[in-house]
Write a protein that holds these residues in place. Structure first.
Motif, PDB file in Angstrom:
ATOM      1  N   GLU A  32       0.835  -1.198   0.000  1.00  0.00           N
ATOM      2  CA  GLU A  32       0.000   0.000   0.000  1.00  0.00           C
ATOM      3  C   GLU A  32       0.875   1.256   0.000  1.00  0.00           C
ATOM      4  O   GLU A  32       1.834   1.358   0.773  1.00  0.00           O
ATOM      5  CB  GLU A  32      -0.900   0.016   1.243  1.00  0.00           C
ATOM      6  CG  GLU A  32      -1.767  -1.229   1.349  1.00  0.00           C
ATOM      7  CD  GLU A  32      -2.498  -1.345   2.674  1.00  0.00           C
ATOM      8  OE1 GLU A  32      -3.281  -2.298   2.837  1.00  0.00           O
ATOM      9  OE2 GLU A  32      -2.268  -0.491   3.558  1.00  0.00           O
ATOM     10  N   LEU A  33       0.538   2.193  -0.857  1.00  0.00           N
ATOM     11  CA  LEU A  33       1.222   3.476  -0.926  1.00  0.00           C
ATOM     12  C   LEU A  33       0.172   4.578  -0.874  1.00  0.00           C
ATOM     13  O   LEU A  33      -0.779   4.552  -1.659  1.00  0.00           O
ATOM     14  CB  LEU A  33       2.033   3.602  -2.227  1.00  0.00           C
ATOM     15  CG  LEU A  33       3.122   2.541  -2.449  1.00  0.00           C
ATOM     16  CD1 LEU A  33       3.707   2.687  -3.840  1.00  0.00           C
ATOM     17  CD2 LEU A  33       4.211   2.656  -1.391  1.00  0.00           C
ATOM     18  N   TYR A  34       0.340   5.518   0.048  1.00  0.00           N
ATOM     19  CA  TYR A  34      -0.657   6.577   0.157  1.00  0.00           C
ATOM     20  C   TYR A  34      -0.063   7.851   0.741  1.00  0.00           C
ATOM     21  O   TYR A  34       1.002   7.858   1.343  1.00  0.00           O
ATOM     22  CB  TYR A  34      -1.864   6.125   0.983  1.00  0.00           C
ATOM     23  CG  TYR A  34      -1.538   5.316   2.215  1.00  0.00           C
ATOM     24  CD1 TYR A  34      -1.397   5.915   3.451  1.00  0.00           C
ATOM     25  CD2 TYR A  34      -1.388   3.930   2.126  1.00  0.00           C
ATOM     26  CE1 TYR A  34      -1.114   5.172   4.574  1.00  0.00           C
ATOM     27  CE2 TYR A  34      -1.099   3.182   3.252  1.00  0.00           C
ATOM     28  CZ  TYR A  34      -0.960   3.805   4.478  1.00  0.00           C
ATOM     29  OH  TYR A  34      -0.669   3.058   5.594  1.00  0.00           O
ATOM     30  N   ALA A  35      -0.776   8.956   0.529  1.00  0.00           N
ATOM     31  CA  ALA A  35      -0.306  10.262   0.986  1.00  0.00           C
ATOM     32  C   ALA A  35      -1.510  11.124   1.349  1.00  0.00           C
ATOM     33  O   ALA A  35      -2.636  10.858   0.929  1.00  0.00           O
ATOM     34  CB  ALA A  35       0.531  10.947  -0.094  1.00  0.00           C
ATOM     35  N   GLY A  56       3.126  11.048   4.164  1.00  0.00           N
ATOM     36  CA  GLY A  56       3.278  10.007   3.152  1.00  0.00           C
ATOM     37  C   GLY A  56       3.660   8.694   3.795  1.00  0.00           C
ATOM     38  O   GLY A  56       4.522   8.664   4.687  1.00  0.00           O
ATOM     39  N   HIS A  57       3.028   7.595   3.362  1.00  0.00           N
ATOM     40  CA  HIS A  57       3.253   6.297   4.014  1.00  0.00           C
ATOM     41  C   HIS A  57       3.243   5.152   3.015  1.00  0.00           C
ATOM     42  O   HIS A  57       2.644   5.232   1.939  1.00  0.00           O
ATOM     43  CB  HIS A  57       2.165   6.041   5.062  1.00  0.00           C
ATOM     44  CG  HIS A  57       2.309   6.878   6.288  1.00  0.00           C
ATOM     45  ND1 HIS A  57       2.885   6.414   7.445  1.00  0.00           N
ATOM     46  CD2 HIS A  57       1.977   8.166   6.528  1.00  0.00           C
ATOM     47  CE1 HIS A  57       2.900   7.377   8.349  1.00  0.00           C
ATOM     48  NE2 HIS A  57       2.345   8.454   7.815  1.00  0.00           N
ATOM     49  N   GLY A  58       3.902   4.070   3.414  1.00  0.00           N
ATOM     50  CA  GLY A  58       3.856   2.823   2.680  1.00  0.00           C
ATOM     51  C   GLY A  58       3.723   1.673   3.668  1.00  0.00           C
ATOM     52  O   GLY A  58       4.255   1.746   4.782  1.00  0.00           O
ATOM     53  N   GLU A 170     -11.293   0.179   2.104  1.00  0.00           N
ATOM     54  CA  GLU A 170     -10.597  -0.221   0.872  1.00  0.00           C
ATOM     55  C   GLU A 170     -11.639  -0.640  -0.151  1.00  0.00           C
ATOM     56  O   GLU A 170     -12.498  -1.478   0.134  1.00  0.00           O
ATOM     57  CB  GLU A 170      -9.649  -1.374   1.201  1.00  0.00           C
ATOM     58  CG  GLU A 170      -8.798  -1.857   0.058  1.00  0.00           C
ATOM     59  CD  GLU A 170      -7.899  -3.000   0.477  1.00  0.00           C
ATOM     60  OE1 GLU A 170      -7.625  -3.872  -0.372  1.00  0.00           O
ATOM     61  OE2 GLU A 170      -7.465  -3.024   1.655  1.00  0.00           O
ATOM     62  N   LEU A 179      -8.394   1.073  -4.041  1.00  0.00           N
ATOM     63  CA  LEU A 179      -8.181   2.379  -3.426  1.00  0.00           C
ATOM     64  C   LEU A 179      -8.344   2.245  -1.922  1.00  0.00           C
ATOM     65  O   LEU A 179      -9.197   1.485  -1.451  1.00  0.00           O
ATOM     66  CB  LEU A 179      -9.184   3.398  -3.961  1.00  0.00           C
ATOM     67  CG  LEU A 179      -9.100   3.770  -5.437  1.00  0.00           C
ATOM     68  CD1 LEU A 179     -10.225   4.745  -5.798  1.00  0.00           C
ATOM     69  CD2 LEU A 179      -7.753   4.375  -5.774  1.00  0.00           C
ATOM     70  N   THR A 205      -5.203  10.118   4.945  1.00  0.00           N
ATOM     71  CA  THR A 205      -4.477   9.762   3.728  1.00  0.00           C
ATOM     72  C   THR A 205      -5.324   8.903   2.794  1.00  0.00           C
ATOM     73  O   THR A 205      -6.281   8.248   3.201  1.00  0.00           O
ATOM     74  CB  THR A 205      -3.182   9.007   4.068  1.00  0.00           C
ATOM     75  OG1 THR A 205      -3.503   7.869   4.871  1.00  0.00           O
ATOM     76  CG2 THR A 205      -2.213   9.896   4.826  1.00  0.00           C
ATOM     77  N   GLY A 207      -4.719   6.348  -1.020  1.00  0.00           N
ATOM     78  CA  GLY A 207      -3.695   5.799  -1.894  1.00  0.00           C
ATOM     79  C   GLY A 207      -4.152   4.531  -2.596  1.00  0.00           C
ATOM     80  O   GLY A 207      -5.347   4.271  -2.739  1.00  0.00           O
ATOM     81  N   LEU A 208      -3.164   3.744  -3.029  1.00  0.00           N
ATOM     82  CA  LEU A 208      -3.407   2.546  -3.836  1.00  0.00           C
ATOM     83  C   LEU A 208      -2.929   1.310  -3.108  1.00  0.00           C
ATOM     84  O   LEU A 208      -1.954   1.329  -2.362  1.00  0.00           O
ATOM     85  CB  LEU A 208      -2.673   2.666  -5.175  1.00  0.00           C
ATOM     86  CG  LEU A 208      -3.102   3.812  -6.082  1.00  0.00           C
ATOM     87  CD1 LEU A 208      -2.210   3.837  -7.323  1.00  0.00           C
ATOM     88  CD2 LEU A 208      -4.554   3.691  -6.475  1.00  0.00           C
TER      89      LEU A 208
END
Length: 210
Positions: A32-35, A56-58, A170, A179, A205, A207-208
């Motif tokens: 997961e990557l999101y901001a 920002g996080h992963g 999600e 998403l 946040t 992200g994907l």
């Protein structure tokens, strides 16, 4: 800082091996990557004098059960000083030529658990979130005016433990991509930056998920 990075890399390698083993029988791991934004909430000095910042996080998620995930995450937050408010509170007008630079940044590593409130086969997934974190915080403060610059607080840092709790959702966005949107309250213990008070902020946040 070096010890924090070594610890994070070691945990990641262990997590990948465990994730590969569990993915064979339960549910494939996901990245997961999101901001988004970080909203200061405490203490009062942090809430009043630092602006809403970047977040920002992963995360890498392994499923121990179909509705329970374990997460390994890393993140970065940066908050800028509300120069206008500070100068106004001090009675200094906008034409004085005085400026203040006092950024605060946080590099975060953590391990957590994510229980899902919806069945594993449901297209839309709703979850809760809890994490223990290790946080590397950096800050400084400089005041500039037409005659020069005064370093009030030299660049400094501290590494402190913390927790993060929240919830998210999600939803599908394609055959192999979802998403994700989540809100997480992050609390970090601090001695130098806050004088012993916990520092906290609300991260919102999106992200994907791969």
């Amino acid at each position: 800082m070096k010890h924090a990075l070594v610890c994070a890399v070691s945990l990641f390698l262990i997590f990948v091996v465990v994730g590969q083993a569990f993915s064979q029988v339960i549910r494939r791991p996901q990245i997961e990557l999101y901001a988004g934004v970080g909203i200061p909430t405490a203490p009062e000095s942090f809430k009043d004098y630092w602006k809403v910042g970047f977040s920002g996080h992963g995360q890498y998620v392994v499923f121990l059960r179909p509705n329970v995930g374990v997460t390994l995450g890393a993140g970065y937050e940066r908050f800028t000083f509300d120069e206008e408010k500070v100068l106004s509170d001090a009675g200094i007008g906008p034409g004085s030529g005085v400026s203040i630079d006092a950024p605060v940044s946080i590099l975060e590593f953590g391990i957590g658990v994510r229980p899902y409130l919806t069945p594993a086969e449901a297209p839309t997934q709703i979850f809760l979130f809890g994490m223990g974190t290790m946080n590397v915080m950096k800050w400084k403060m400089e005041i500039s005016w037409p005659g020069g610059t005064l370093i009030v607080v030299p660049e400094d840092d501290e590494t402190k433990m913390g927790v993060a709790v929240g919830a998210g959702v999600e939803v599908p966005a394609g055959e192999s991509i979802n998403l994700i949107v989540q809100g997480v309250l992050r609390i970090v213990s601090s001695d130098k930056l806050t004088g012993g008070d916990n520092l906290s902020f609300l991260g919102v946040t999106a992200g994907l998920v791969f």
